[in-house]
Design an enzyme around this catalytic site. Structure first.
Site, mmCIF file in Angstrom:
data_model
loop_
_atom_site.group_PDB
_atom_site.id
_atom_site.type_symbol
_atom_site.label_atom_id
_atom_site.label_comp_id
_atom_site.label_asym_id
_atom_site.label_seq_id
_atom_site.Cartn_x
_atom_site.Cartn_y
_atom_site.Cartn_z
ATOM 1 N N LYS A 37 -23.880 3.036 26.121
ATOM 2 C CA LYS A 37 -22.929 4.244 25.670
ATOM 3 C C LYS A 37 -23.687 5.407 24.751
ATOM 4 O O LYS A 37 -24.334 5.175 23.656
ATOM 5 C CB LYS A 37 -21.872 3.606 24.734
ATOM 6 C CG LYS A 37 -21.020 4.672 24.218
ATOM 7 C CD LYS A 37 -19.719 4.739 25.226
ATOM 8 C CE LYS A 37 -18.743 5.652 24.605
ATOM 9 N NZ LYS A 37 -17.366 6.156 25.607
ATOM 10 N N THR A 41 -17.909 8.482 19.851
ATOM 11 C CA THR A 41 -17.194 9.250 18.738
ATOM 12 C C THR A 41 -15.837 8.690 18.029
ATOM 13 O O THR A 41 -15.341 7.810 18.842
ATOM 14 C CB THR A 41 -16.888 10.704 19.057
ATOM 15 O OG1 THR A 41 -15.802 10.573 20.374
ATOM 16 C CG2 THR A 41 -18.262 11.276 19.800
#
Length: 238
Positions: A37, A41
């Site tokens: 990844k 966020t």
């Protein structure tokens, strides 16, 4: 393939669940799987992120997260607000290449859609895929409003010289409406690529054994599953 990039037509379409399903099937076949990844966020320092969810569902996979930003924003803006360094495509590509040296399959999960910006130079997940010559798997919603973002994603990917391997519906409803039923036929047309799976809604809430069963039923034999688009379509019309 050794590296596969999983992108979506937007946020909340089921990328993480699809990534976990791919990882679960490959792991069940005895393959060494890594999940990368580049930018996470909207998650705090001590909260589980997408790679943690993949590990919970798939088990036995290597996970790596390059950058984590607390604000639920696109990576570029989240990086600006946090003061944490941005992710560069070369960094993500290098991390994927390193993982590929010791794993049979590396899955790269994007944030949002294909052209969500990583940095001020406009770098995106598309640049990572291009640097790795890696194919794209696009995850889409089932219902109304999914065809246009699917077509836009496929068009920009093709324009950038990327290979769209296929499309997976990230969450197939238990009671599909007319739009979802029609989109089983129309999504592959918009994508210019085959329908390679449809995972049932709520799959991410299953335990690991039940999730593996759902993954096998919901993904194409290309990924070690049993999903057949023609049979799936026929089943909807009976």
């Amino acid at each position: 393939m050794s590296v596969l990039v999983v992108t979506g037509t937007g946020t909340g379409v089921g990328k993480t669940v699809v990534t976990a399903a791919l990882a679960a099937l490959a792991h069940a076949e005895g393959r060494r799987v890594a999940v990368l990844k580049p930018a996470q966020t909207g998650v705090g320092p001590d909260e589980p992120g997408d790679v943690d969810e993949v590990a919970r569902l798939a088990g036995g996979v290597t996970t790596r997260e390059l950058r984590r930003y607390p604000d639920p924003l696109a990576p570029e803006r989240a990086a600006q607000r946090s003061g944490i360094a941005v992710v560069r495509p070369a960094e993500a590509a290098h991390a994927a290449s390193e993982l590929a040296e010791t794993h049979d399959l590396v899955l790269i999960e994007g944030a949002g859609g294909l052209l969500v910006r990583f940095d001020g130079d406009g770098a995106t997940l598309a640049d990572v895929a291009w640097a790795l010559s890696a194919p794209l798997l696009v995850v889409a919603q089932a219902g109304l409003g999914t065809l246009n973002p699917m077509a836009l994603t496929a068009e920009v990917a093709t324009a950038r010289g990327l290979n769209v391997l296929g499309v997976v519906i990230g969450s197939w409803p238990a009671q599909p409406d007319l739009a979802a039923l029609c989109n089983v036929t129309d999504l592959p047309v918009a994508a210019g690529a085959p329908l390679l799976g449809a995972l049932p809604e709520g799959a991410g809430e299953l335990d690991r054994a039940a999730f593996l069963t759902a993954a096998r039923a919901g993904l194409s034999p290309w990924f070690g599953g049993d999903f057949d688009a023609e049979r799936f379509h026929k089943g909807l019309s009976t």
